[in-house]
Enzyme design. Structure first.
Site, PDB file in Angstrom:
ATOM      1  N   GLU A  65       0.827  -1.208   0.000  1.00  0.00           N
ATOM      2  CA  GLU A  65       0.000   0.000   0.000  1.00  0.00           C
ATOM      3  C   GLU A  65       0.862   1.259   0.000  1.00  0.00           C
ATOM      4  O   GLU A  65       0.523   2.268  -0.641  1.00  0.00           O
ATOM      5  CB  GLU A  65      -0.930  -0.005   1.214  1.00  0.00           C
ATOM      6  CG  GLU A  65      -1.936   1.131   1.231  1.00  0.00           C
ATOM      7  CD  GLU A  65      -2.901   1.075   0.055  1.00  0.00           C
ATOM      8  OE1 GLU A  65      -3.028   2.111  -0.639  1.00  0.00           O
ATOM      9  OE2 GLU A  65      -3.507   0.017  -0.175  1.00  0.00           O
ATOM     10  N   GLU A  72       1.134   6.486  -7.009  1.00  0.00           N
ATOM     11  CA  GLU A  72       0.026   7.369  -7.359  1.00  0.00           C
ATOM     12  C   GLU A  72       0.430   8.839  -7.226  1.00  0.00           C
ATOM     13  O   GLU A  72       0.093   9.663  -8.085  1.00  0.00           O
ATOM     14  CB  GLU A  72      -1.180   7.073  -6.465  1.00  0.00           C
ATOM     15  CG  GLU A  72      -1.902   5.780  -6.811  1.00  0.00           C
ATOM     16  CD  GLU A  72      -3.193   5.630  -6.032  1.00  0.00           C
ATOM     17  OE1 GLU A  72      -3.410   6.422  -5.089  1.00  0.00           O
ATOM     18  OE2 GLU A  72      -3.974   4.728  -6.371  1.00  0.00           O
TER      19      GLU A  72
END
Length: 232
Positions: A65, A72
């Site tokens: 994550e 991102e």
């Protein structure tokens, strides 16, 4: 810019984790799930191999994550418009998280199924027999609360300065655990003196003010007292 020293490296790394937790909903879910899993690991009689497998599985999900968040942010910095390649990059990084989470669930099922079926009572009894377990839990909870409060107040860094004082909280938690666990008043008195020296050093170095160290000490004391009163 390159980190000036080891403390800066740790502060920046912890800040990165905090930023991911604050900005990503999925990271909040992963952290809460990890806390529940580790608490279950303490309550149930896991073998060393089982506990290591659980730790590795949790770490894989959280690391995935973190990488997903970093990718991102990097892609968003490069381009703000829609692009098929950008979508593929984000989908692939999210897919990595999904794969790690999927296998972590499988690991959790096979590790905990038999233990959960035997009941929770034996785990609580085992913790009562070993106060060291309660002390470790108290320290983990204390550090977690300190980091959360520092993130909320936005003052200082995770390892230096800010509200509350982590050093005072940890020193207070250890002293409280020793006072509740040990029947030797001399050891308790020694721990109190050492805790006061830790607090005094933070004040002398002007890293914290009195309110910050006082709140830190109260947090460490209350969390440890609550856990000992709950389990013992």
């Amino acid at each position: 810019m390159k980190n000036r020293n080891l403390i800066d490296s740790f502060n920046n790394a912890i800040n990165g984790i905090i930023c991911a937790i604050k900005s990503e909903r999925n990271m909040k879910i992963h952290i809460c799930t990890a806390i529940v899993v580790f608490i279950m690991s303490i309550f149930f009689d896991l073998t060393k191999a089982e506990f290591l497998i659980v730790c590795i599985s949790v770490a894989m999900v959280i690391v995935s994550e973190l990488f997903n968040t970093a990718i991102e942010e990097l892609v968003n910095m490069i381009t703000t418009g829609y692009h098929p390649k950008v979508k593929i990059i984000k989908d692939v990084s999210a897919g990595a998280v999904l794969v790690s989470a999927f296998f972590a669930v499988i690991v959790g099922y096979f590790v905990f199924f038999e233990h959960v079926s035997t009941g929770l009572e034996s785990g609580v009894e085992r913790i009562r027999q070993y106060p060291m377990h309660i002390t470790i839990i108290a320290l983990i909870v204390t550090v977690s609360v300190v980091l959360v409060l520092k993130a909320v107040t936005g003052k200082g860094t995770p390892l230096r300065g800010g509200l509350p004082s982590g050093h005072a909280a940890i020193a207070s938690a250890i002293t409280t655990a020793v006072a509740l666990w040990s029947i030797n008043s001399k050891i308790t008195l020694l721990c109190i003196v050492l805790s006061l020296l830790v607090i005094q050093s933070r004040l002398e170095a002007k890293i914290h003010n009195f309110i910050e160290v006082f709140i830190g000490a109260v947090i460490g004391f209350l969390i440890t007292l609550l856990l000992f009163q709950t389990f013992l």
